[in-house]
Design a protein around this motif. Sequence first.
Motif, PDB file in Angstrom:
ATOM      1  N   ALA A 188       0.857  -1.196   0.000  1.00  0.00           N
ATOM      2  CA  ALA A 188       0.000   0.000   0.000  1.00  0.00           C
ATOM      3  C   ALA A 188       0.883   1.233   0.000  1.00  0.00           C
ATOM      4  CB  ALA A 188      -0.924   0.011   1.222  1.00  0.00           C
ATOM      5  N   ALA A 221      -4.421  -1.740   5.406  1.00  0.00           N
ATOM      6  CA  ALA A 221      -5.164  -0.549   4.971  1.00  0.00           C
ATOM      7  C   ALA A 221      -4.542   0.672   5.631  1.00  0.00           C
ATOM      8  CB  ALA A 221      -6.642  -0.659   5.343  1.00  0.00           C
ATOM      9  N   SER A 240      -4.903   4.823   6.476  1.00  0.00           N
ATOM     10  CA  SER A 240      -5.809   5.952   6.589  1.00  0.00           C
ATOM     11  C   SER A 240      -5.057   7.247   6.297  1.00  0.00           C
ATOM     12  CB  SER A 240      -6.409   5.997   7.995  1.00  0.00           C
ATOM     13  OG  SER A 240      -7.256   7.110   8.148  1.00  0.00           O
ATOM     14  N   LEU A 285      -9.073  -6.013   4.302  1.00  0.00           N
ATOM     15  CA  LEU A 285      -9.432  -4.768   4.987  1.00  0.00           C
ATOM     16  C   LEU A 285      -9.662  -3.687   3.950  1.00  0.00           C
ATOM     17  CD1 LEU A 285      -6.699  -4.642   7.817  1.00  0.00           C
ATOM     18  CD2 LEU A 285      -9.118  -5.229   8.124  1.00  0.00           C
ATOM     19  N   ALA A 286     -10.577  -2.767   4.253  1.00  0.00           N
ATOM     20  CA  ALA A 286     -10.802  -1.608   3.386  1.00  0.00           C
ATOM     21  C   ALA A 286     -11.338  -0.465   4.239  1.00  0.00           C
ATOM     22  CB  ALA A 286     -11.788  -1.940   2.260  1.00  0.00           C
ATOM     23  N   LEU A 287     -10.953   0.752   3.886  1.00  0.00           N
ATOM     24  CA  LEU A 287     -11.372   1.945   4.618  1.00  0.00           C
ATOM     25  C   LEU A 287     -12.277   2.806   3.766  1.00  0.00           C
ATOM     26  CD1 LEU A 287      -8.016   3.024   6.276  1.00  0.00           C
ATOM     27  CD2 LEU A 287     -10.138   2.636   7.539  1.00  0.00           C
ATOM     28  N   LEU A 290     -14.022   1.318   8.933  1.00  0.00           N
ATOM     29  CA  LEU A 290     -13.155   0.222   8.523  1.00  0.00           C
ATOM     30  C   LEU A 290     -14.009  -1.013   8.295  1.00  0.00           C
ATOM     31  CD1 LEU A 290     -10.210  -0.996   8.258  1.00  0.00           C
ATOM     32  CD2 LEU A 290     -10.450  -1.634  10.677  1.00  0.00           C
ATOM     33  N   SER A 299     -13.751  -5.149   7.594  1.00  0.00           N
ATOM     34  CA  SER A 299     -12.848  -6.301   7.678  1.00  0.00           C
ATOM     35  C   SER A 299     -13.587  -7.560   7.247  1.00  0.00           C
ATOM     36  CB  SER A 299     -12.296  -6.453   9.091  1.00  0.00           C
ATOM     37  OG  SER A 299     -13.332  -6.575  10.054  1.00  0.00           O
TER      38      SER A 299
END
Length: 409
Positions: A198, A241, A243, A285-287, A294, A296
């Motif tokens: 990432a 992920a 932020s 995971l994604a935000l 969040l 999961s």
Amino acid sequence: MGIMSAHQPSHSGDYSASQFFHVQSELISLSSQPSLPSVPSLTSQTQQQQLYLPSTTTTHHCVTTFKGHTSYVSSLALAGNFLFSGSSDKEIRLWEQNLNSELDHENISNNVVAVGKGAVKSMVVLGDKLFSAHQDHKIRVWKINDQDPHHQKCTRLATLPTLGDRAIKLLTPNNHVQIRRHKKCTWVHHVDTVSVLALSEDNSLLYSVSWDRSLKIWRTTDFKCLESVGNAHDDAINALALSHDGYIYTGSADKTIKVWRKAPEDKKHSQVATLEKHNSGINALALSTDGSVLYSGASDRSIVVWEKDYSGNMVVVGALRGHSKSILCLAVVSDVVFSGSADNTIRIWRGIHKSYSCLAILEGHTGPVKCLTAATDCYNPSNTSTSYLVYSGSLDCDIKVWQIFIPLL
């Protein structure tokens, strides 16, 4: 018969340790565990009927299928009008995203742009560079020369950790860490499959996590490893992920999500929280765009939704249920969540005031959906709906492109 730990030693003469871990970790992520009875569902048929009337339903169709990979598709990355795909047979292919072109998507054999030395687990694009994470413990950096699917090859710029980075660390004993009983290496090395990459919001840093349970941070200008958090989890790390406000979330086969942050006065990242609610290994995971929510996904077939409270801590709101097998991948665009599962389907979710609805179920793959990426379709403006393009890679070796029209709220 129970599934063994991803890091249980191999007693078979047929596999190397790395191959054994690879097979076992894939089995664990695909295996489905009981759902979470202690977490309330955020979806119900009543909510769906209240929020979306029949006249404003979501519509979708599969636009095309990209065929060419001979092994399962394990990673996808969008770059402008092009899509990169990585597979378990080490290949990276390039596809033209212009769905109205005359390019033959059905039988492309010359769109392999790079070949690594291990299954391609994750990819990110930064300008004219492609970073790829591999099963052979390495991260590779490729120069994107000319984005033309008909005749294009990427040039390898570097393999991380770089030779210079390794040499400098090798000279100082303090830089050596124990990886097995009788083996040491420098802390810049991953010593197992690199599972996810990432980029920081300003693109200056590359983050990597691995089945070796570590989190590493690299500078994108000279590819130097700046920091390594060893033993970040008790088992393989499968998800990552970032932020925009500096928080890092890692999800592991140890069933936990850990939250990391580096305070302005600190030189290193430190753990600030552990999120525990899943009862099985976490695969994705994604935000949300603003970092306040969040999502999961795990082998317990649930997508847990976490929201920041007034103190800035992530707390459980509830779970999105509907998939019949493990959640393997997640993507978020705007206020829409996309989930891919070992049940061969993709589900589309949207929440209003903590009440979520499953807007659509995309069916067509004949194998588990291993990776997803999505974007707003700017070529189809409308006053009544938003168009999205969703790309899904599967163990059936295909990549499907879906167009989704979701009504405006």
